[in-house]
Write a protein that holds these residues in place. Structure first.
Motif, PDB file in Angstrom:
ATOM      1  N   MET A   1      55.447   6.071   4.656  1.00  0.00           N
ATOM      2  CA  MET A   1      55.342   6.233   3.230  1.00  0.00           C
ATOM      3  C   MET A   1      54.374   5.201   2.719  1.00  0.00           C
ATOM      4  N   GLU A   2      53.514   5.587   1.844  1.00  0.00           N
ATOM      5  CA  GLU A   2      52.641   4.640   1.209  1.00  0.00           C
ATOM      6  C   GLU A   2      53.402   3.914   0.138  1.00  0.00           C
ATOM      7  N   VAL A   3      53.033   2.700  -0.087  1.00  0.00           N
ATOM      8  CA  VAL A   3      53.698   1.950  -1.115  1.00  0.00           C
ATOM      9  C   VAL A   3      52.666   1.422  -2.083  1.00  0.00           C
ATOM     10  N   ALA A   4      52.884   1.645  -3.341  1.00  0.00           N
ATOM     11  CA  ALA A   4      51.992   1.150  -4.368  1.00  0.00           C
ATOM     12  C   ALA A   4      52.796   0.817  -5.591  1.00  0.00           C
ATOM     13  N   THR A   5      52.580  -0.375  -6.155  1.00  0.00           N
ATOM     14  CA  THR A   5      53.247  -0.687  -7.415  1.00  0.00           C
ATOM     15  C   THR A   5      52.894  -2.021  -7.995  1.00  0.00           C
ATOM     16  N   THR A   6      53.636  -2.369  -8.971  1.00  0.00           N
ATOM     17  CA  THR A   6      53.458  -3.595  -9.703  1.00  0.00           C
ATOM     18  C   THR A   6      54.156  -4.731  -8.974  1.00  0.00           C
ATOM     19  N   THR A   7      53.508  -5.871  -8.902  1.00  0.00           N
ATOM     20  CA  THR A   7      54.170  -6.993  -8.252  1.00  0.00           C
ATOM     21  C   THR A   7      55.123  -7.646  -9.235  1.00  0.00           C
ATOM     22  N   PRO A  83      52.672   6.426 -11.811  1.00  0.00           N
ATOM     23  CA  PRO A  83      51.652   5.767 -12.628  1.00  0.00           C
ATOM     24  C   PRO A  83      50.561   5.075 -11.805  1.00  0.00           C
ATOM     25  N   HIS A  84      50.875   4.774 -10.556  1.00  0.00           N
ATOM     26  CA  HIS A  84      49.928   4.058  -9.705  1.00  0.00           C
ATOM     27  C   HIS A  84      49.076   4.998  -8.871  1.00  0.00           C
ATOM     28  N   GLN A  85      49.297   6.279  -9.064  1.00  0.00           N
ATOM     29  CA  GLN A  85      48.517   7.334  -8.399  1.00  0.00           C
ATOM     30  C   GLN A  85      48.425   7.118  -6.891  1.00  0.00           C
ATOM     31  N   THR A  86      49.543   6.813  -6.312  1.00  0.00           N
ATOM     32  CA  THR A  86      49.602   6.683  -4.864  1.00  0.00           C
ATOM     33  C   THR A  86      50.374   7.862  -4.299  1.00  0.00           C
ATOM     34  N   THR A  87      50.065   8.228  -3.111  1.00  0.00           N
ATOM     35  CA  THR A  87      50.726   9.352  -2.479  1.00  0.00           C
ATOM     36  C   THR A  87      52.088   8.952  -1.921  1.00  0.00           C
ATOM     37  N   LEU A  88      52.963   9.909  -1.837  1.00  0.00           N
ATOM     38  CA  LEU A  88      54.272   9.679  -1.226  1.00  0.00           C
ATOM     39  C   LEU A  88      54.238   9.955   0.274  1.00  0.00           C
ATOM     40  N   ARG A  89      53.148  10.481   0.752  1.00  0.00           N
ATOM     41  CA  ARG A  89      53.055  10.880   2.155  1.00  0.00           C
ATOM     42  C   ARG A  89      53.076   9.674   3.087  1.00  0.00           C
ATOM     43  N   ALA A  93      47.407   6.035   4.233  1.00  0.00           N
ATOM     44  CA  ALA A  93      47.305   4.588   4.008  1.00  0.00           C
ATOM     45  C   ALA A  93      47.696   4.239   2.574  1.00  0.00           C
ATOM     46  N   ALA A  94      48.360   3.111   2.423  1.00  0.00           N
ATOM     47  CA  ALA A  94      48.768   2.624   1.106  1.00  0.00           C
ATOM     48  C   ALA A  94      47.561   2.126   0.335  1.00  0.00           C
ATOM     49  N   SER A  95      47.585   2.387  -0.975  1.00  0.00           N
ATOM     50  CA  SER A  95      46.505   1.902  -1.827  1.00  0.00           C
ATOM     51  C   SER A  95      46.975   0.797  -2.771  1.00  0.00           C
ATOM     52  N   ALA A  96      48.279   0.624  -2.895  1.00  0.00           N
ATOM     53  CA  ALA A  96      48.832  -0.428  -3.747  1.00  0.00           C
ATOM     54  C   ALA A  96      50.236  -0.761  -3.251  1.00  0.00           C
ATOM     55  N   LEU A  97      50.734  -1.909  -3.651  1.00  0.00           N
ATOM     56  CA  LEU A  97      52.051  -2.358  -3.203  1.00  0.00           C
ATOM     57  C   LEU A  97      53.063  -2.180  -4.330  1.00  0.00           C
TER      58      LEU A  97
END
Length: 172
Positions: A1-7, A83-89, A93-97
């Motif tokens: 799973m990709e992970v993208a978010t606000t720190t 909101p971070h436009q990251t994929t759940l797949r 590759a992750a684009s954000a944490l």
């Protein structure tokens, strides 16, 4: 799973600038593990049914609640990612944490929800095989998805991910 978010520390978004980032796996293991567990559980229940002692239906009701909680966790995670436009797949590759939402409590809330879904379906439909396959699904999620993903995130986000990993447990 990709992970993208606000720190949690800065409130900003930690993004991975590398377009060359490799995915944690080329195979989307989590949906395969869940579907495989359900199919195997249904097959085993057909071939070798196990007795169900719950005459009053309390376990079935509990199973229904667990299924609803699992779906709620997945929805919460999805809404946190969106909101971070990251994929759940999990094969991308992750684009954000992502460290907000359910990721404040678990580094792998989707996987927790997936295992809860298998166990909850087992209870709701009086299928002990599904309940017994829940821990198997958890071990498979850990080995095939969570651990490779953690290595990927460590490579992609370095110190930010290590700090997050020190604050939040893998499962709960």
């Amino acid at each position: 799973m990709e992970v993208a978010t606000t720190t949690a520390s800065t409130g900003g978004t930690v993004e991975n600038d590398s377009n060359q980032q490799t995915a944690p796996s080329s195979i989307p293991w989590p949906p395969i593990i869940v579907a495989g567990s359900v199919l195997v559980g249904l097959l085993l229940a057909y071939i070798a049914p196990l007795p169900w002692p719950d005459a009053d239906g309390a376990l079935r009701g509990l199973g229904g609640l667990i299924v609803l909680a699992a779906l709620g966790i997945d929805l919460w995670g999805y809404r946190t990612f969106r909101p971070h436009q990251t994929t759940l797949r999990p094969d991308r590759a992750a684009s954000a944490l992502v460290t907000a939402g359910p990721f404040r409590y678990s580094r792998n809330p989707f996987y927790v929800g997936n295992v809860m879904l298998v166990v909850g379906l087992g209870l709701a439909f009086a299928n002990w095989w599904l309940v017994l396959l829940g821990p198997v699904a958890l071990v498979l999620m850990d080995r095939l998805a969570a651990r490779p993903e953690e290595k990927h995130l460590e490579d992609a986000f370095g110190a930010e991910y290590l700090a997050y990993k020190a604050r939040v447990g893998r499962w709960l």
